[in-house]
Design an enzyme around this catalytic site. Structure first.
Site, PDB file in Angstrom:
ATOM      1  N   GLU A   1      -8.899   2.849  -4.852  1.00  0.00           N
ATOM      2  CA  GLU A   1      -8.967   2.929  -3.420  1.00  0.00           C
ATOM      3  C   GLU A   1     -10.000   3.433  -2.452  1.00  0.00           C
ATOM      4  O   GLU A   1     -10.442   2.527  -1.692  1.00  0.00           O
ATOM      5  CB  GLU A   1      -7.734   3.743  -2.803  1.00  0.00           C
ATOM      6  CG  GLU A   1      -6.378   3.093  -2.993  1.00  0.00           C
ATOM      7  CD  GLU A   1      -5.668   3.483  -4.380  1.00  0.00           C
ATOM      8  OE1 GLU A   1      -6.455   4.274  -5.230  1.00  0.00           O
ATOM      9  OE2 GLU A   1      -4.537   2.981  -4.860  1.00  0.00           O
TER      10      GLU A   1
ATOM     11  N   HIS B   1       5.119   8.376  -0.919  1.00  0.00           N
ATOM     12  CA  HIS B   1       5.270   6.941  -0.534  1.00  0.00           C
ATOM     13  C   HIS B   1       6.175   6.632   0.731  1.00  0.00           C
ATOM     14  O   HIS B   1       6.564   5.643   0.929  1.00  0.00           O
ATOM     15  CB  HIS B   1       5.705   6.053  -1.582  1.00  0.00           C
ATOM     16  CG  HIS B   1       4.886   5.828  -2.649  1.00  0.00           C
ATOM     17  ND1 HIS B   1       4.236   6.890  -3.628  1.00  0.00           N
ATOM     18  CD2 HIS B   1       4.383   4.623  -3.193  1.00  0.00           C
ATOM     19  CE1 HIS B   1       3.474   6.085  -4.465  1.00  0.00           C
ATOM     20  NE2 HIS B   1       3.649   4.869  -4.407  1.00  0.00           N
TER      21      HIS B   1
END
Lengths: 334, 407, 347
Positions: free
Chosen positions: A62, A131
């Protein structure tokens, strides 16, 4: 062109598709955006149209995805980087907050970063603590970053197009619970201008300010309250930066009461900041403190019951609005 | 064994419907737990739907190519139910989108928003409105949350002003002559009070201070939440100033102004002959001579006699108050310092022919108090120029208090 | 106690014991899929490790007291370290009786008592924690090791290399165990790595590194034992277990990004069948014994599944617990905050 009925997901794909068609500098980079079509299917099929050089499947790296997108933006491409979950933003925060956000400023206006970072957040799927978060406040705090959060199908398209037209880094936070939502899309007519809040329902007893998925819970609540004789004006912020406060101020001056609804935990939230700003601007018109209703200040639990109870529902919003306007206390009042 | 309908399960986070791409297990075919029954395409990807138990496919309820909604029936099967699972029943319903909020917050003391002892609970909108309309907030009763004053309350609560009339020593409520009628005609409410010991409802006062307390409490009980203008004459003016100071502390009543007519409590001297005469006179003639010092319009003998009779009855109740106000021609009360602390408009009126109290006592007034001098008036300026007095009283309604002073 | 259960106890560290553990993992994971299909799982983020059961070679090479972290696909690792399947399944269903009281779920199972420092939903998120655990064991001079289990996807995370460098620099008792199932989510490993030699990467940092065929649990056990022993004496290691993810990234994903042929070939590399054949070839158990073992384990897992469905959900008020230590100030529920503002008659 007339409006067509489509989904939030497809509206985003349409925006990417149109932008890539119009400008060959637009590229997509992220995990699973190519062959897989995106974790939520948003970019499905785009690799077949635009090829691997423009729809780039990246390793699970990322910080480097965002960093590479920054470099591409600095040198002439128009990258749309995808962060699969906003929860991963902690990993890329240096690239986002220290690099992308500050480049134009530190370098005296020479090097802008016209980067779009697409990501999604929110609860509703029992995806648990890492999440499911609503981390817009982390972005909102950083000078140099724009931030938009579409709640409608039309905004899903137009805010992304707006982000792509913006010369600076823009973070677009979608909501995982909205991808399959259907609604009208008119690619020629936006719900409102870039940076403008939109009044989604008019009312004269309370100004309810919200954004993202909570718009829909708020509209359900407003409808329920109408039958109780309470008229709620529901305003969708859409753009958290830039944000034109004038319509909010105007509405609060009329209604004298305001409730800000967010899915994020209230402490340190965007809602807190908006509340503070509006308290400053509307002080002499307020009958009640500007009230914030948001998620509990806890990590998101995996249990569906706990998760659901930890964020506002239409019922909770209606209860709170009624309490604020009519002083009718809800059953859960302590 | 049991006949079961299989519904399309949720196969992905965002799935709401799916298209059947292929049936793997044909009708009448047997299958094992875990075998793939069919494949469907969701919004994201192609997904396999496996069997949850051994069984036989009885019928496909949807065909290849059909788009099927979540939880819609897709097949009939004859199932071999596994013992441990059998007791569990079928899947739960889809979660309600409007969850019940009924949790009980954990036991932690919750901070209560404290209303400060001196503060007035008023919304910012109410404060702004009050400022704009020149309405003192503590004169408005709140109808909002926890008694909070709302802008609406301020708007509606432009409450009437009550003029409190405090007569002078030895006098009573009739001494104001036609002033009350004139004030009522001007739209005022009137509270025309008999001072302690002077008949009426109020108990006898031990001294001046006691009288201040008695009057203040009486007003607080009867006029809470209203605006008042205090008009006092002579000792009534000294009492009125002290009562205004007291009400300013209590904050139950908003005092919009104080009008002092020939006020006592400013200078050293007072006419001892008048004082002694009023305390001692028993004949109508002596009483008449004494009253002549007031420089007022003459009274009929019948009225004089009635007043003398009243005074004779009330003297014992009045004497303590009278003694604390003046002794041997010297005043015992000084309201000068107290006037300095008043945050309200104050007006004083003197008659230049006053024989009871020297008009020159006006020199003791603080600089911010307006004084009017009536050339031909004696100790009763209100009987001399009632129209003018009404105009002065009306003027308090247009000056009012700034909320900052009130709050 | 049944005959097979006795066998299981006696052969704990032997090939038969490893077969049993692998069978328990397979049976458990199959029922996780069923839990989801029944609509009883907490969410759909259920990442199955079917095809990767040879990780038991690594978990068997660890000792009681050793600690570990796992990735999001960590059910098998935890069963290998002795997890109670009922409490695991209850956690996956988000229930009060789960290992984490219904707060964590499939991706966040942990159990301090068994040395499980936590499963992680951030790729690479749990890897550096073993470096810290290694510092603890080194400083306290205890003979423990800490093992990080992660997938090939984490080989693209920078933090992995920072952790490897520290482990090598400080000679910590730790093992980096990469379960290479060929896919990081939907991306095959050769589409996410410029060069596929992970062992060379680890060696470049100075780790004791090896790659082993994940179809053969005994080969994994042998390599893992060597690496774990070396780690215990201060030489950190890296073990790559070459396996194949039989199913999609999450349970029901049919993996359109790979071909049917590739999938069939991959599923042929079944470590469970290989272990079963090995046990049988070595005459450690008859086919009938193995069938009996499979049936008993299946029943055990059916009970775990039934338990997870029937055991109660956590009470709503429990959501505020565990944010901070219970002896300290707890989060204020929103209802209390709103009540402090809006309630009447309390001033």
């Amino acid at each position: 062109m007339a409006a067509v009925e489509t989904t939030y997901r497809d509206a985003i794909r349409q925006a990417l598709h149109d932008a890539m068609r119009d400008d060959e500098n637009v590229i997509l980079i992220g995990e699973e955006v190519g062959l897989y079509g995106g974790a939520y299917g948003v970019t499905k099929g785009l690799i077949d149209i635009y090829g691997e050089n423009r729809v780039i499947d990246a390793p699970i790296s990322e910080p480097a995805i965002v960093g590479a997108a920054i470099g591409a933006a600095m040198t002439g491409l128009k990258p749309v980087a995808e962060l699969m979950y906003v929860d991963f933003i902690g990993m890329v925060m240096d690239q986002l907050a220290n690099q992308a956000a500050k480049s134009r400023y530190m370098f005296g206006g020479q090097i802008g970063v016209p980067l779009v970072l697409r990501t999604q957040g929110g609860t509703g799927r029992s995806a648990a603590a890492q999440h499911s978060q609503s981390l817009e406040a982390w972005v909102h705090h950083v000078p140099g970053l724009r931030l938009v959060m579409p709640a409608t199908v039309n905004d899903a398209y137009h805010l992304l197009r707006g982000a792509l037209a913006d010369p600076d880094p823009v973070v677009v936070i979608e909501h995982k619970g909205l991808y399959t939502m259907k609604g009208p899309l008119n690619v020629d007519v936006a719900d409102g201008a870039w940076g403008e809040p939109v009044i989604r329902r008019q009312g004269h007893d309370l100004t309810l300010i919200t954004y993202s998925r909570m718009l829909h819970e708020s509209l359900i609540a407003a409808e329920a309250l109408a039958s109780r004789g309470v008229s709620v004006e529901v305003i969708d912020l859409r753009c958290l930066n830039p944000m034109n406060e004038a319509p909010l101020v105007e509405s609060i001056k009329r209604n004298r009461r305001a409730l800000i609804v967010t899915e994020a935990g209230v402490t340190g939230s965007v809602a807190s900041d908006v509340s503070a700003r509006l308290s400053e601007l509307c002080f002499d018109w307020l009958e009640e403190p500007i009230l914030r209703l948001g998620g509990e200040d806890i990590p998101i639990p995996v249990s569906p019951q706990l998760e659901k109870s930890s964020i506002p529902s239409a019922t909770l919003i209606a209860d709170t609005a009624l309490w604020l306007v009519t002083r009718e206390a809800p059953s859960w009042a302590a | 064994m049991g006949r079961l309908t299989i519904n399309l399960p949720r196969l992905g986070e965002t799935m709401e419907e799916a298209r059947v791409t292929a049936w793997i297990v044909a009708p009448n075919a047997a299958f094992k737990r875990g075998d793939i029954l069919l494949e469907v395409e969701t919004d994201k990807t192609v997904v396999e739907v496996p069997a949850l138990q051994d069984g036989i496919m009885l019928a496909h309820l949807v065909a290849e190519g059909d788009v099927v909604a979540l939880e819609a029936p897709i097949a009939e099967i004859e199932a071999h139910i596994i013992a441990a699972i059998a007791v569990l029943g079928t899947a739960k319903t889809v979660p309600n989108i409007l969850p019940e909020i009924n949790y009980i917050p954990q036991g932690q003391p919750e901070p209560v928003v404290a209303a400060s002892a001196n503060g007035i609970a008023a919304s910012p909108a109410a404060r702004a409105m009050a400022r704009q309309m020149n309405v003192p907030l503590f004169a408005v009763s709140g109808t909002g949350r926890n008694g909070r004053i709302t802008a609406n309350d301020v708007e509606k609560g432009q409450c009437k002003t009550t003029v409190v009339l405090l007569h002078g020593l030895f006098d009573n409520h009739r001494g104001w002559r036609d002033l009350p009628q004139r004030l009522m005609q001007a739209g005022h409410e009137i509270a025309n009070i008999d001072l302690p010991g002077h008949g009426g409802l109020l108990p006898q006062a031990q001294d001046f201070e006691d009288a201040v307390q008695i009057i203040s409490q009486h007003l607080s009980q009867t006029l809470t939440g209203t605006n008042v203008i205090i008009v006092g004459h002579s000792l009534g003016a000294a009492l009125g100033a002290s009562v205004a100071a007291e009400l300013q502390k209590l904050r139950l009543i908003s005092v919009k102004g104080l009008l002092m007519l020939a006020p006592a409590g400013l200078g050293a001297r007072i006419n001892a002959n008048f004082m002694d005469g009023m305390m001692a006179a028993s004949s109508v003639t002596a009483f008449k001579n004494c009253l002549a010092l007031l420089e007022a319009a003459p009274l009929s003998d019948a009225v004089l006699a009635a007043e003398r009779d009243r005074l004779i009855v009330q003297r014992p109740a009045i004497s303590a108050l009278a003694g604390s106000a003046a002794k041997d021609g010297f005043q015992q009360v000084n309201i000068g310092p107290l006037l300095d602390t008043l945050k309200i408009p104050v007006i004083a009126v003197f008659g230049l022919k006053d024989q009871i109290i020297n008009w020159q006592d006006c020199a003791a007034l603080p600089q911010n108090i307006a004084s009017h001098f009536l050339r031909d008036a004696g100790h009763l300026p209100h009987t001399h120029a009632p129209e003018f007095i009404v105009r002065l009283i009306n003027s308090f309604n247009t000056t009012g208090l700034r909320p900052e002073q009130a709050g | 106690m049944t005959a097979t259960a006795q066998t299981l106890q006696m052969s704990n560290s032997a090939p038969l014991g490893r077969y049993q553990t692998m069978r328990r993992i397979r049976s458990f994971e199959e029922r996780v899929g069923e839990l989801f299909l029944k609509g009883e799982s907490a969410g759909s983020m259920l990442h199955l490790s079917i095809g990767e059961e040879a990780v038991v070679g690594m978990t068997d090479a660890m000792q009681p007291g050793d600690s570990f972290t796992t990735h999001h696909r960590g059910h098998g690792v935890f069963i290998g370290r002795g997890a109670d399947p009922s409490r695991m399944m209850a956690e996956i269903a988000g229930k009060e009786d789960g290992y984490c009281r219904g707060k964590g779920g499939s991706m966040h199972i942990a159990d301090r008592a068994l040395g499980h420092l936590g499963a992680n939903a951030i790729v690479g998120g749990g890897v550096p924690h073993i470096v810290g655990a290694g510092l603890t064991y080194r400083n306290r001079k205890t003979p423990q090791i800490s093992v990080a289990f992660f997938g090939d996807g984490a080989m693209s995370q920078g933090i992995l290399y920072e952790a490897m460098n520290m482990a090598a620099l400080w000679r910590l008792p730790v093992v980096f165990c990469c379960i290479n199932n060929q896919y990081g989510m939907g991306t095959r490993v050769d589409r996410s790595a410029g060069k596929l030699d992970f062992v060379a990467r680890a060696e470049a940092f100075g780790l004791n590194a090896a790659r082993v065929d994940g179809v053969d649990v005994e080969a994994v056990y042998e390599a893992a034992s060597q690496i774990a022993n070396a780690a215990r004496s201060g030489t950190p290691g890296f073990l790559e277990i070459d396996a194949y993810r039989f199913y999609g990234h999450a349970r029901m994903d049919k993996s359109p990004y790979r071909t049917v042929e590739e999938e069939a070939e991959g599923r042929n590399r079944d470590p469970l069948l290989r272990a079963r054949k090995n046990v049988s070839d070595l005459n450690l158990a008859s086919i009938a014994d193995l069938d009996q073992i499979d049936t008993e384990i299946g029943a055990e897992m059916d009970i775990a599944l039934a338990h997870a469905i029937s055991t109660p959900s956590p009470a709503l008020a429990t959501m505020f617990g565990d944010v901070f230590d219970p002896s300290t100030l707890q989060p204020r529920p929103q209802a209390a905050r709103l009540s402090a503002i809006l309630s009447e008659g309390r001033r």
